[in-house]
Design a protein around this motif. Structure first.
Motif, PDB file in Angstrom:
ATOM      1  N   SER A 268       0.828  -1.212   0.000  1.00 37.20           N
ATOM      2  CA  SER A 268       0.000   0.000   0.000  1.00 37.20           C
ATOM      3  C   SER A 268       0.858   1.256   0.000  1.00 37.20           C
ATOM      4  CB  SER A 268      -0.932  -0.001   1.223  1.00 37.20           C
ATOM      5  OG  SER A 268      -1.816  -1.099   1.184  1.00 37.20           O
ATOM      6  N   VAL A 271       2.099   1.762  -3.531  1.00 33.39           N
ATOM      7  CA  VAL A 271       1.041   2.306  -4.388  1.00 33.39           C
ATOM      8  C   VAL A 271       0.829   3.781  -4.093  1.00 33.39           C
ATOM      9  CG1 VAL A 271      -1.410   2.191  -4.968  1.00 33.39           C
ATOM     10  CG2 VAL A 271      -0.109   0.079  -4.669  1.00 33.39           C
ATOM     11  N   SER A 272       0.857   4.130  -2.814  1.00 30.85           N
ATOM     12  CA  SER A 272       0.676   5.524  -2.424  1.00 30.85           C
ATOM     13  C   SER A 272       1.783   6.405  -2.981  1.00 30.85           C
ATOM     14  CB  SER A 272       0.639   5.631  -0.891  1.00 30.85           C
ATOM     15  OG  SER A 272       0.461   6.967  -0.486  1.00 30.85           O
ATOM     16  N   SER A 275       1.256   6.717  -6.823  1.00 28.13           N
ATOM     17  CA  SER A 275       0.134   7.611  -7.140  1.00 28.13           C
ATOM     18  C   SER A 275       0.506   9.059  -6.838  1.00 28.13           C
ATOM     19  CB  SER A 275      -1.117   7.203  -6.366  1.00 28.13           C
ATOM     20  OG  SER A 275      -0.901   7.259  -4.965  1.00 28.13           O
ATOM     21  N   ILE A 291      -7.481   7.855  -5.174  1.00 27.47           N
ATOM     22  CA  ILE A 291      -6.674   6.630  -5.055  1.00 27.47           C
ATOM     23  C   ILE A 291      -5.543   6.858  -4.050  1.00 27.47           C
ATOM     24  CG2 ILE A 291      -5.116   5.061  -6.281  1.00 27.47           C
ATOM     25  CD1 ILE A 291      -6.779   5.558  -8.800  1.00 27.47           C
ATOM     26  N   HIS A 292      -4.886   8.001  -4.170  1.00 27.70           N
ATOM     27  CA  HIS A 292      -3.795   8.351  -3.270  1.00 27.70           C
ATOM     28  C   HIS A 292      -4.291   8.424  -1.824  1.00 27.70           C
ATOM     29  CE1 HIS A 292       0.133   9.938  -2.304  1.00 27.70           C
ATOM     30  NE2 HIS A 292      -0.390  11.010  -1.734  1.00 27.70           N
ATOM     31  N   PHE A 295      -5.466   4.777  -0.432  1.00 27.89           N
ATOM     32  CA  PHE A 295      -4.391   3.893   0.012  1.00 27.89           C
ATOM     33  C   PHE A 295      -3.708   4.433   1.269  1.00 27.89           C
ATOM     34  CE2 PHE A 295      -4.825   1.631  -3.962  1.00 27.89           C
ATOM     35  CZ  PHE A 295      -4.442   0.343  -3.613  1.00 27.89           C
ATOM     36  N   SER A 296      -3.699   5.742   1.446  1.00 27.20           N
ATOM     37  CA  SER A 296      -3.153   6.307   2.676  1.00 27.20           C
ATOM     38  C   SER A 296      -3.982   5.866   3.878  1.00 27.20           C
ATOM     39  CB  SER A 296      -3.129   7.836   2.589  1.00 27.20           C
ATOM     40  OG  SER A 296      -2.292   8.274   1.534  1.00 27.20           O
ATOM     41  N   ILE A 298      -5.872   3.138   3.963  1.00 26.56           N
ATOM     42  CA  ILE A 298      -5.652   1.698   4.105  1.00 26.56           C
ATOM     43  C   ILE A 298      -4.361   1.427   4.877  1.00 26.56           C
ATOM     44  CG2 ILE A 298      -5.095  -0.413   2.826  1.00 26.56           C
ATOM     45  CD1 ILE A 298      -7.047   0.561   0.654  1.00 26.56           C
ATOM     46  N   ILE A 299      -3.313   2.223   4.600  1.00 23.62           N
ATOM     47  CA  ILE A 299      -2.041   2.068   5.322  1.00 23.62           C
ATOM     48  C   ILE A 299      -2.250   2.245   6.815  1.00 23.62           C
ATOM     49  CG2 ILE A 299       0.220   3.136   5.727  1.00 23.62           C
ATOM     50  CD1 ILE A 299       0.192   3.846   2.685  1.00 23.62           C
TER      51      ILE A 299
END
Length: 315
Positions: A268, A271-272, A275, A291-292, A295-296, A298-299
């Motif tokens: 994650s 990906v962050s 992005s 999206i950015h 995922f932040s 989710i982290i």
């Protein structure tokens, strides 16, 4: 009933994450004032799909507070309206989570019930705060507070669900890794700080957007270049810290379950970072922003999960 509580609680957590993601879409598309009033939208419970459904003087009616700058845009209106509907659904889910917790754990684990009730109070506060964001014409400080409360709500919900699994954790409890737990706390604080700092960058973009307009989108990045560089440096610091944590957890022979979540966090973060690079290079394209942010969030969620797995006696 305990199984139902857990399943519904996990669904609620997913809903909160989706709500934050949709909130990112609202911000990225400039739809925050798609509905100029609250809780209704243009005075309706179901907003219009065409300007003809509004009175001819709608700009004067709804634009008094907004200096007459209300211009109906069906796409923005419905993006904001869906965001509100999802917020209501989330509140309903959290209320049911509290009810299920009361039925299942009021005698055996009252802390779960208390925390579930706190989450219900928080989502009510979050709804009120959302109304203030609208009435303040998207005041930057209120937007940041709104995000922080969302993260706090998410953290409490995760804690509640993990607490309900504590008996299973204790059966195969990994070795207590105090040093790594401390590093996880530092990593979690850094991740939350990154979200707040990212919000500040977005506020700077909003200001320059008003000055330059959408036509000069590629020039927006220049106005916040220093902040963006610092934000990127912190992202790589976070990645390095995460890789160090992952390496040391493997050395300590933590359970495969813990290592799996650690790998999810690392993925994650990558990906962050990717992005974020796209945002910087392409002038903050709207579709990448949620999206950015997503995922932040989710982290942060996964970091909390891993910390609880290593410190199951946290609550």
């Amino acid at each position: 009933m305990a199984k139902l509580f857990r399943r519904f609680g996990i669904l609620t957590i997913i809903t909160v994450i989706v709500l934050i993601f949709v909130g990112g879409i609202v911000r990225a598309t400039g739809s925050g004032m798609g509905c100029p009033d609250w809780p209704k939208c243009f005075g309706m419970w179901v907003p219009p799909t065409h300007v003809d459904q509004l009175p001819q003087n709608y700009q004067q009616v709804f634009g008094a507070k907004l200096k007459g700058e209300v211009v109906f845009n069906a796409v923005k209106t419905w993006i904001e309206y869906v965001n509100r509907l999802l917020g209501v659904l989330t509140g309903f889910f959290i209320f049911l989570t509290f009810i299920f917790s009361f039925i299942a754990y009021r005698f055996s684990q009252p802390k779960i019930v208390i925390l579930s009730f706190v989450s219900f109070l928080l989502v009510a506060f979050e709804g009120w705060l959302g109304s203030k964001v609208v009435s303040s014409e998207l005041h930057p400080v209120l937007i940041t507070v709104h995000m922080l409360v969302s993260l706090l709500l998410l953290g409490i919900l995760i804690m509640v669900i993990l607490k309900s699994y504590q008996i299973q954790f204790n059966r195969k409890k990994p070795e207590k890794l105090s040093a790594i737990s401390f590093l996880l706390i530092i990593s979690l604080i850094l991740s939350i700080g990154q979200i707040i700092f990212g919000t500040q960058i977005r506020e700077g973009i909003d200001l320059i957007q008003k000055a330059l307009g959408y036509e000069l989108r590629n020039e927006w990045i220049q106005s916040v270049k220093g902040k963006v560089v610092f934000h990127a440096i912190l992202a790589f610091v976070l990645l390095g810290l995460q890789l160090f944590i992952a390496k040391n957890i493997r050395k300590k022979d933590a359970t495969d379950f813990v290592n799996k979540w650690i790998r999810f966090i690392t993925f994650s973060i990558l990906v962050s970072i990717c992005s974020g690079g796209v945002l910087s290079l392409l002038g903050f394209p709207a579709f990448v922003q949620p999206i950015h942010l997503g995922f932040s969030v989710i982290i942060v969620s996964l970091q909390f999960v891993v910390y609880f797995l290593l410190e199951p006696d946290l609550i």
